[in-house]
Write an enzyme that holds these catalytic residues in place. Structure first.
Site, mmCIF file in Angstrom:
data_model
loop_
_atom_site.group_PDB
_atom_site.id
_atom_site.type_symbol
_atom_site.label_atom_id
_atom_site.label_comp_id
_atom_site.label_asym_id
_atom_site.label_seq_id
_atom_site.Cartn_x
_atom_site.Cartn_y
_atom_site.Cartn_z
ATOM 1 N N ARG A 17 3.980 -7.677 -6.337
ATOM 2 C CA ARG A 17 5.282 -7.592 -7.019
ATOM 3 C C ARG A 17 6.366 -7.776 -5.972
ATOM 4 O O ARG A 17 6.395 -7.062 -4.974
ATOM 5 C CB ARG A 17 5.433 -6.286 -7.804
ATOM 6 C CG ARG A 17 5.445 -5.000 -6.985
ATOM 7 C CD ARG A 17 5.878 -3.765 -7.781
ATOM 8 N NE ARG A 17 5.239 -2.546 -7.304
ATOM 9 C CZ ARG A 17 5.687 -1.793 -6.289
ATOM 10 N NH1 ARG A 17 6.771 -2.112 -5.634
ATOM 11 N NH2 ARG A 17 5.026 -0.702 -5.938
ATOM 12 N N HIS A 39 8.908 -0.914 -7.659
ATOM 13 C CA HIS A 39 8.022 -0.381 -8.712
ATOM 14 C C HIS A 39 8.782 -0.301 -10.030
ATOM 15 O O HIS A 39 8.315 -0.749 -11.074
ATOM 16 C CB HIS A 39 7.507 0.992 -8.286
ATOM 17 C CG HIS A 39 6.904 1.796 -9.392
ATOM 18 N ND1 HIS A 39 5.756 1.420 -10.042
ATOM 19 C CD2 HIS A 39 7.305 2.955 -9.981
ATOM 20 C CE1 HIS A 39 5.467 2.319 -10.975
ATOM 21 N NE2 HIS A 39 6.391 3.255 -10.959
ATOM 22 N N TYR A 86 8.898 2.151 1.926
ATOM 23 C CA TYR A 86 7.457 2.206 2.192
ATOM 24 C C TYR A 86 6.831 0.876 2.586
ATOM 25 O O TYR A 86 5.644 0.818 2.855
ATOM 26 C CB TYR A 86 6.719 2.805 0.987
ATOM 27 C CG TYR A 86 6.998 2.142 -0.352
ATOM 28 C CD1 TYR A 86 6.341 0.981 -0.715
ATOM 29 C CD2 TYR A 86 7.908 2.704 -1.241
ATOM 30 C CE1 TYR A 86 6.582 0.389 -1.942
ATOM 31 C CE2 TYR A 86 8.152 2.121 -2.473
ATOM 32 C CZ TYR A 86 7.494 0.958 -2.818
ATOM 33 O OH TYR A 86 7.735 0.375 -4.028
#
Lengths: 327, 355
Positions: free
Chosen positions: B248, B252, B261
């Site tokens: 992706r 998220h 992250y």
């Protein structure tokens, strides 16, 4: 012809008759096939209906309940057996996040007509986690119906009604009563309506509300106290825990003005609190005394050396009745 | 990447056989669908930023996996999406207006078109996988020639329900397709930290069902793998686990900041440059003489029109009424809910209306 059955026989007969009556009915669970279930509720049914309809599943509660949800959405009526209520926890998410919500999430497009049967309650000298009474978990979740019979007659009639209900039903079978006594049970299919309590014994001084195995304790206490103190008790078997039969509860307390709730579930946030709340909402001015709860304690159900000390006894119920009578 | 099954290379070249299963019209449709859903996804993020939509889960980068798998399905098949699989739902026939509605917080956004079985987006992780076993099992028992497909991510493969679903499907040989989009991250946790197993596809061995690891950005590989899995399912040969390796590009959800992250810009740019699913198909189609700049412009105008129309439809959808929350809890409402509903909507509680 008078024919008497135990509760387990009545439950077997209900499933047998519905399997014969409706080809959409399927039974699923661990050990329910050739072994006939750990309590023998499905004895011989696999031989009669075959392994596609009486299915020995892998040992996986989320898998069983989740697959049953899919089966129910696509034309089947699954009747799931979970071996003991405390074993349901791995499948809890499937029950509350999916079975209970599918109709809501899809705005009525899909629904989940399924029954989850499970033995519950203490008094059978079971090992740890075989004696739980956590009906509140399910009664708290919108979308589920919760049923707990206390007699063979009701067990058969309620289970047939549950299998014909368009919504998911948690069917709690009091383990202690499976083989405790026999009762006349008609051979034909009949229904005991979900959502209706039963006045087991009429009385005028105090109302006692109970369900499952505690009904017998309530009845014992009522008989003893009538003999010993001349108090007339009305004993009511709630039979369905969601939705509760408010009308029967209220009609009774309006008559007696006193009430005792007996349940073996833990006291805090148990259904007794809900029943008291209903009485407060609808009949407070009729009450002559605060409603008394006689319940299990807020401790894990202990192992069997002190199991009987956990469970409400007729003595404790009698004390409760006397407290309300002498308030 | 070399261990992945691939048909169309990132450079837009065929590297293995199409097996005679892909015609030109399908290839063009694949491209058009991928462009449509990518524009839809970008539009949704904008709408969220403008406050016209709630939190949204974007899928850009995963178009080939979702479009290719959903295009392989037939109308009677059952589709179980997660909250990131609206592209699959749209391609299978869900209206874009409904998808907008869902993310705008309308319960009606979950309704499937009548002739299709598109489930609402599943929010808990991996739980829908067992439902797909159940619907497929019922199809099999009822002798219906339908498959059920469950979409899930790499994080779901750590959940118990993943294992229970694969185990059940293997035991009962249900026509279920488990379609994993391994995009490398379960929110913030990389797959290397999600599982000690090198791949998700290899898990299939434990259940003795076929498992295949494919380039999830290669729509031809996705489509051909799906076709094979469906054929096997419909012939009574049971389930398949497909691991489509993808990425992706974005967060998220719109509430998440991937910079925390992962090396967001570098990683996304790398995937975008080297493996983009739309780009490689476009190059291929252009080389075949099936696509050009004019067609691209026409398509872009057309999809934007469609998306705008869907948005108008969604935004003009009647506002939900408070009493709608009481509908469809049970077949017949409980007395409690009926009373609570009347308390909620009784005239004295409404502003300006006398009791």
């Amino acid at each position: 012809m008078k024919r008497k059955l135990t509760m387990i026989q009545a439950i077997t007969e209900a499933m047998d008759q519905k399997l014969a009556d409706d080809s959409r009915i399927m039974l699923l669970g661990e050990d329910i096939g050739v072994n006939g279930g750990v309590f023998r509720a499905t004895e011989d049914l696999v031989h009669k209906y075959g392994p596609d309809r009486v299915v020995d599943t892998p040992l996986a509660e989320a898998g069983i309940i989740g697959a049953a949800i899919g089966l129910a959405m696509n034309g089947k009526i699954p009747v799931v057996e979970i071996q003991f209520l405390a074993f349901i926890y791995p499948g809890f998410e499937q029950i509350v996040s999916h079975a209970a919500r599918m109709r809501y999430r899809t705005r009525g497009q899909y629904h989940v007509p399924m029954v989850i049967r499970t033995p519950y309650g203490a008094g059978i000298r079971g090992p740890e986690l075989h004696s739980e009474s956590v009906e509140t978990f399910f009664a708290h979740v919108p979308g589920l119906k919760v049923v707990a019979p206390s007699t063979p007659y009701d067990a058969k009639g309620l289970l047939i009604a549950a299998m014909e209900d368009p919504d998911p039903v948690i069917f709690l079978e009091p383990t202690k009563l499976y083989r405790a006594f026999k009762q006349e049970v008609p051979e034909e299919m009949y229904r005991v309506p979900i959502g209706k309590a039963k006045v087991v014994q009429e009385g005028s001084d105090v109302s006692i509300f109970a369900w499952g195995a505690m009904l017998r304790v309530a009845e014992d206490a009522a008989k003893q106290i009538e003999r010993e103190n001349g108090l007339s008790c009305e004993v009511i078997d709630l039979r369905t825990l969601y939705p509760l039969d408010r009308d029967t509860i209220i009609a009774s307390v309006k008559k007696t003005g006193r009430a005792v709730v007996v349940h073996e579930a833990h006291k805090t946030a148990g259904l007794g609190a809900e029943i008291i709340s209903i009485i407060n909402d609808e009949a407070l001015i009729y009450m002559k005394a605060p409603v008394k709860r006689i319940t299990g304690f807020d401790v894990p159900v202990p192992q069997f050396s002190i199991e009987d000390d956990y469970l409400p006894t007729a003595e404790r119920v009698k004390d409760g009745i006397m407290e309300t009578a002498t308030f | 990447m070399s261990s992945l099954y691939q048909v169309l290379s990132p450079a837009g070249e065929l590297v293995s056989d199409l097996k005679g299963l892909l015609d030109e019209a399908t290839m063009i449709k694949m491209y058009e669908n991928m462009v449509l859903v990518r524009q839809f996804d970008r539009k949704s993020i904008n709408l969220q930023r403008q406050g016209r939509m709630g939190t949204y889960a974007p899928f850009e980068g995963q178009e080939a996996s979702q479009v290719g798998s959903a295009m392989a399905l037939a109308p009677g098949d059952w589709l179980f999406p997660t909250y990131r699989d609206h592209a699959a739902a749209i391609v299978h026939g869900q209206s874009m207006a409904r998808v907008f509605l869902y993310w705008m917080g309308h319960m009606e956004g979950s309704i499937s078109p009548k002739h299709l079985n598109i489930m609402p987006p599943c929010v808990p992780i991996a739980t829908q996988m067992v439902h797909a076993v159940g619907t497929a099992w019922a199809s099999k028992l009822q002798n219906e020639q339908h498959v059920s497909i469950a979409y899930f991510g790499d994080g779901a493969s750590s959940e118990g329900d993943f294992h229970e679903a694969l185990n059940f499907a293997g035991v009962f040989q249900t026509p279920t397709i488990f379609f994993c989009q391994n995009n490398g991250f379960a929110i913030s946790v990389p797959f290397s930290q999600q599982s000690a197993s090198k791949t998700i596809a290899q898990r299939s061995a434990a259940y003795d069902i076929p498992g295949v690891r494919i380039d999830g950005n290669d729509i031809f590989a996705v489509w051909l793998t799906m076709k094979e899995a469906m054929q096997r399912a419909l012939e009574g040969k049971g389930p398949t686990l497909i691991e489509a390796v993808t990425f992706r590009y974005g967060a998220h959800t719109t509430a998440d900041d991937p910079k925390k992250y992962r090396d967001q810009e570098i990683l996304s740019e790398e995937w975008r440059q080297e493996r983009d699913p739309l780009q490689r198909l476009r190059v291929f189609l252009e080389n075949q003489g099936l696509w050009n700049e004019t067609k691209e412009d026409e398509l872009m105008a057309h999809v934007n029109e469609q998306i705008d129309a869907a948005l108008v439809e969604a935004e003009s959808y009647p506002k939900s009424k408070p009493e709608d929350m009481f509908k469809h809890v049970y077949a017949e409402p409980s007395w409690m809910a009926t009373e609570q509903e009347s308390e909620l909507v009784k005239p004295s509680k409404q502003e300006g209306i006398p009791a």
